[in-house]
Design an enzyme around this catalytic site. Structure first.
Site, PDB file in Angstrom:
ATOM      1  N   ASP A   1       9.908  -8.735  11.287  1.00 57.62           N
ATOM      2  CA  ASP A   1       9.342  -9.685  12.238  1.00 57.62           C
ATOM      3  C   ASP A   1      10.380 -10.677  12.759  1.00 57.62           C
ATOM      4  OD1 ASP A   1       9.619 -11.155   9.853  1.00 57.62           O
ATOM      5  OD2 ASP A   1       7.954 -12.482  10.393  1.00 57.62           O
TER       6      ASP A   1
ATOM      7  N   LYS B   1       9.663 -14.151   0.952  1.00 55.68           N
ATOM      8  CA  LYS B   1       9.422 -12.724   1.185  1.00 55.68           C
ATOM      9  C   LYS B   1      10.575 -12.192   2.009  1.00 55.68           C
ATOM     10  CE  LYS B   1       5.917 -13.937   4.718  1.00 55.68           C
ATOM     11  NZ  LYS B   1       5.497 -15.268   4.299  1.00 55.68           N
TER      12      LYS B   1
END
Length: 635
Positions: free
Chosen positions: A358, A458
């Site tokens: 992303d 993450k």
């Protein structure tokens, strides 16, 4: 002559005619605030020096750091510090992933500066005074301008050094890695994550602590409190830093080092994974691979890692150039917004393995040939295979954890491996305490976030490398011409061992806040009346609540983290309002059902979950509250 690789001192560039000596013999520069401001879009507008004193390589249009009403305050050696009057601004409540708004809001006078100063006002002096802070971002619109504002306010508050990624680029996982490796006091991340970028879209800022993890609620609450009472911004009168050149720029006893955003992170990945094992897989003529960087920050990492180190072909990387508007795309790696990758993977001659990341590089999507791996399954499968396939886990994971809305697939792995297991609220910061306490190794969220204790964020590329490691390990003895173990083979084998947790998420983006809140209040009223044993259609209620989490490490409590309906067969329906967007409210509905029967494992998830989905929409009265007929995204 200025060298991109050397050390630059501003005082070597300005004639001694313009210097004066303080009583301590420090080099300082005269206050020149009486000059008329030059045109600038920056909210901090007084020029630092007359134009004839400014070296030609410094862009004059960007030398503005405070307005003309500022006053001088106590200053460190060689730097003029000014106090800029300001006043509180609305809407600076910090969420689970920092502060996110439309970029035009952040570009308003002092909006970003207020939040940065409020952060420093919220920290203990020993957490930043004369210390080192990291600064990076996902490359979106306004990052370069924001970086200059942050650098000057950091200097104004007594920070000793800023480590900033070249061109302001550094993925969120890499910021965490650099903080930990360089033993920095913390770091700023300029990103709105998976949200769109550009002049009409989103921008965001968050702060990570010395462990590399996002600031806890105790700090974000203080930041918000200080934004409500802020009256001044402390800023240093220094020129904009050239972020295009590696090297150190010094202003008195404050310095800015522009660093390679990839090198420290790449070094860490080489210590976690067996790169030779992965390289053997990617070099096979019978194994196809593609990575979609979505014109986001991992474009800067894809070539050095996948091509230069692991031997993949350059044309295996798509959308690999980071762009301020992400190529007019939505950098969210899911089946809707990563449609180009999905089309490639589901085509007749698609490759064996595909992945995307992303905006800021902390999320991931994994695909096999005509096969989608849900994030909930992904973290469970990584955990189940980590010890044999990934050197970092050669002694086995310490513990496993997932966010509450994530499916229970990981729970079953923890149970079989006899590992400690934790269920936490949504937000990666809740994993950090468990990691620092040595209780947790691998964790994940259904929102395409997967990671481990190698950092405190993450990590999208980590997840891709983890999956490549598993596939490479399963095929290490396969000769050319032999059928390779595929992504779908690995997943179906896992289901056969542990059972399948059918899972889906419905997102309703940018709902009117009033209608979204009305729906949640209706649900809270419903759970207060619901009793165990009550029937909801064909499902029998086990319990219903609004999830509350007590941290086992520090005892802190997070309440109202999601409305849950849990049924006796293990099925769940969960409702949450998300704080990761910049406008309106996003309603998320999570639907899960466990299926132990192998003969039913290949059913379509939407078909298997249809009765629960219908129940969720009926119970929530979502259409009545919001007017929405259909979700924006189905995962």
């Amino acid at each position: 002559m200025v060298s991109c690789s050397g050390t630059l001192r501003l005082d070597s560039l300005i004639s001694s005619t313009f210097r004066r000596k303080s009583s301590s013999n420090a080099t300082v520069y005269p206050r020149l605030g009486s000059l008329s401001p030059l045109p600038s879009s920056s909210p901090l507008r007084t020029p630092i020096l007359p134009l004839k004193m400014i070296p030609s390589w410094i862009p004059h249009s960007r030398l503005f750091i405070c307005n003309s009403s500022s006053t001088a305050i106590a200053e460190p050696e060689g730097i003029k510090i000014s106090s800029v009057p300001t006043k509180p601004m609305e809407g600076q409540k910090t969420g689970t992933s920092g502060l996110r708004k439309k970029v035009k809001v952040f570009m308003e006078e002092n909006y970003l500066a207020n939040w940065i100063q409020a952060l420093f006002n919220s920290l203990l002096p020993e957490d930043y005074k004369n210390g080192v802070l990291v600064l990076g971002g996902d490359g979106r619109y306004f990052n370069k301008e924001a970086a200059q504002i942050i650098i000057k306010i950091a200097a104004g508050n007594g920070v000793g050094k800023i480590l900033v990624g070249k061109e302001g680029l550094m993925s969120t996982p890499a910021v965490s890695a650099v903080i930990r490796k360089r033993k920095a006091n913390g770091g700023f991340i300029m990103s709105a994550s998976h949200n769109p970028g550009g002049p009409e879209y989103d921008w965001g800022i968050k702060f990570n602590y010395s462990s590399g993890q996002p600031a806890p609620e105790s700090i974000t609450d203080k930041i918000y409190g200080n934004t409500l009472s802020i009256s001044e911004i402390k800023t240093a009168e220094i020129p904009d830093v050239d972020l295009s050149c590696l090297g150190v720029t010094k202003y008195g006893n404050f310095s800015v080092e522009v660093v390679d955003p990839v090198s420290d992170y790449l070094e860490l990945m080489e210590s976690v994974f067996d790169f030779q094992l992965i390289k053997g897989l990617l070099s096979r003529s019978d194994f196809g691979f593609t990575f979609d960087a979505m014109h986001a920050v991992t474009g800067a990492y894809a070539k050095p890692i996948f091509v230069d180190k692991l031997g993949a072909k350059l044309d295996f990387i798509s959308n690999g150039v980071p762009l301020e508007d992400f190529g007019h795309g939505h950098p969210d790696p899911n089946l809707t917004y990563a449609k180009d990758l999905v089309n490639v993977m589901y085509s007749k001659n698609g490759p064996a393995f595909g992945a995307a990341s992303d905006g800021d590089g902390d999320r991931n999507m994994i695909l096999g040939k005509r096969f989608f791996v849900t994030p909930s399954d992904s973290v469970a499968i990584i955990a189940a295979n980590a010890q044999e396939a990934i050197p970092y886990f050669k002694n086995g994971p310490k513990g496993l954890a997932r966010s509450m809305p994530t499916s229970g697939a990981l729970d079953r792995v923890a149970e079989k491996l006899n590992l400690p297991f934790f269920e936490v609220p949504t937000g990666w910061k809740f994993f950090g305490n468990l990691m620092d306490a040595g209780k947790l190794s691998i964790c994940g969220e259904e929102s395409f976030g997967t990671g481990s204790d190698h950092i405190r964020e993450k990590d999208g590329i980590w997840a891709v490398l983890a999956w490549l490691s598993i596939i490479a390990y399963r095929n290490k003895d396969k000769k050319l011409g032999e059928k390779l173990v595929s992504v779908s083979d690995v997943v179906k084998e896992h289901w056969a061992t542990y059972g399948r947790n059918f899972f889906s998420r419905y997102d309703y983006e940018e709902c009117e806040s009033e209608g979204a809140n009305k729906m949640i209040e209706h649900l809270r009223g419903l759970i207060s009346k619901s009793m165990a044993g009550e029937k909801f259609g064909n499902y029998v209620l086990k319990f219903a609540d609004d999830f509350t989490y007590t941290d086992p490490v520090d005892g802190s409590v997070a309440s109202k983290q999601g409305v849950r309906f849990v049924f006796t067969d293990g099925s769940r329906i969960i409702f949450r309002l998300s704080g990761t967007g910049s406008a309106g409210a996003t309603i998320r509905i999570y639907i899960e059902q466990f299926e132990p029967d192998v003969s039913k494992h290949e059913m379509d998830a939407q078909e298997a979950l249809e009765p629960l989905i219908d129940l969720a929409l009926s119970v929530s009265k979502l259409k009545d509250s919001t007017g929405r007929e259909k979700p924006t995204v189905i995962t």
